[in-house]
Motif scaffolding. Structure first.
Motif, short mmCIF file in Angstrom:
data_model
loop_
_atom_site.label_atom_id
_atom_site.label_comp_id
_atom_site.label_asym_id
_atom_site.label_seq_id
_atom_site.Cartn_x
_atom_site.Cartn_y
_atom_site.Cartn_z
N HIS A 76 30.60 22.56 -14.46
CA HIS A 76 30.05 23.13 -15.51
C HIS A 76 30.74 23.88 -16.45
N HIS A 151 22.39 28.27 -11.22
CA HIS A 151 22.38 26.79 -11.45
C HIS A 151 23.01 26.16 -10.52
N GLU A 207 18.95 21.75 -17.65
CA GLU A 207 18.66 20.63 -16.47
C GLU A 207 18.16 21.27 -15.26
N TYR A 209 16.61 21.46 -11.43
CA TYR A 209 16.89 20.92 -10.09
C TYR A 209 15.59 20.51 -9.12
N HIS A 267 22.57 25.41 -16.86
CA HIS A 267 23.60 24.07 -17.02
C HIS A 267 24.54 24.31 -17.88
ZN LIG Z 1 23.96 21.24 -14.07
#
Ligand SMILES: [Zn+2]
Length: 304
Positions: A76, A151, A207, A209, A267
């Protein structure tokens, strides 16, 4: 990013554990050597502008955090760059801590780790921590220090059950993609660590999870979850595996005498330009450091 000592020097230091230096040296030449991109100055300015000017709690003593950002899996770059910049700036501006940064496994050498009050995993993935480093990190936290995960930190410990349990979950896909803007609810609006959000749910492009075991609500306080009552967020079906539809985003928990804060936001660099997100992370770090008191005991399982 700074490295504190060379792998060769570490090799001579690591007499405490057979094999540690060999593994570190082997890994050093392999993956994980990418550097995060330089962010545009306009982006850095936005991150700076979003940084809290004061910490919620006064540090009880001078605090030092170690930010680790190595990746053996997905890298990332933007999240690491944005997160690292925000973490450095928040410490500098508020005095809550000073931050050091590394992607070198050698920093887990116990004498080095002992210099810190908390370890922050910024978007690490599929880490290959030598066993001695795993044991050192467990002891570090269990004896009263802090652990913070940002993240992809939950994408790090597939081969280390105790580490996954300490952090609180393992990545199991991201049904909510990085291009979408999703809705979030506060599990407990009045909880001191949710102060950043001003008592209300929020929307954010990120984003998000889904977690698998060892994720559970039984051993922690969940702070933020996806708000499935939002049609866009609740309408996502592709990739969903959890039949209980429990999609936690952030939590705190204890590990021995230590404290853990995890949040799946982060993210990409846009997330670190959000003043509320940065306040939330700073408060979470202060919880992990032991400077901001908060109840991390589990609530009733029925109260999602
Ligand atoms: Zn990510």
């Amino acid at each position: 990013m700074k490295k504190y000592f060379s792998v060769r020097a570490i090799g001579t230091l690591l007499l405490f554990a057979t094999g540690f230096d060999t593994v570190v040296t082997d890994l050093h030449a392999q993956a994980g050597e990418k550097s995060p991109p330089a962010l545009a100055s306009a982006v850095l300015q936005k991150i700076d502008a979003a940084t809290p000017s004061a910490a919620t709690a006064k540090a009880r003593q001078s605090r030092r955090i170690l930010v680790f950002w190595r990746c053996e899996g997905f890298f990332h770059g933007e999240g690491i760059a944005g997160g690292n910049h925000a973490l450095a700036e928040m410490g500098r501006k508020t005095g809550a801590y000073t931050a050091d940064f590394s992607n070198d496994y050698g920093v887990f050498e116990p004498a080095n780790l002992a210099k810190y009050d908390a370890l922050v995993l910024n978007n690490t993935t599929q880490l290959k921590l030598p066993e001695a480093a795993q044991q050192g990190l467990l002891e570090f936290v269990r004896k009263g220090k802090g652990l913070v995960g940002i993240h992809a930190a939950t994408d790090s410990f597939y081969d280390w059950p105790e580490g996954a349990s300490m952090l609180g979950g393992l990545f199991d896909g991201h049904p909510w993609g990085a291009g979408g803007t999703w809705a979030f609810k506060l599990d407990e609006p009045e909880h001191p660590l949710n102060r950043a959000w001003g008592g209300k749910g929020f929307k954010l492009q990120d984003e998000i999870y889904q977690f698998k075991s060892p994720y559970t609500r039984a051993d922690r306080r969940v702070l933020v979850s996806l708000d499935l009552s939002d049609p866009t967020t609740g309408g996502v079906e592709k990739g969903i595996k959890r039949t209980d539809r429990d999609f936690a985003v952030a939590w705190i928990k204890n590990e021995g005498q230590g404290r853990v804060f995890y949040c799946s936001l982060g993210h990409a660099a846009n997330v670190f330009q959000d003043a509320k997100v940065l306040r939330f992370y700073l408060d979470g770090i202060q919880f992990a450091l032991g400077d901001l008191e908060a109840d991390s005991s589990p609530r009733k399982l029925s109260s999602k």
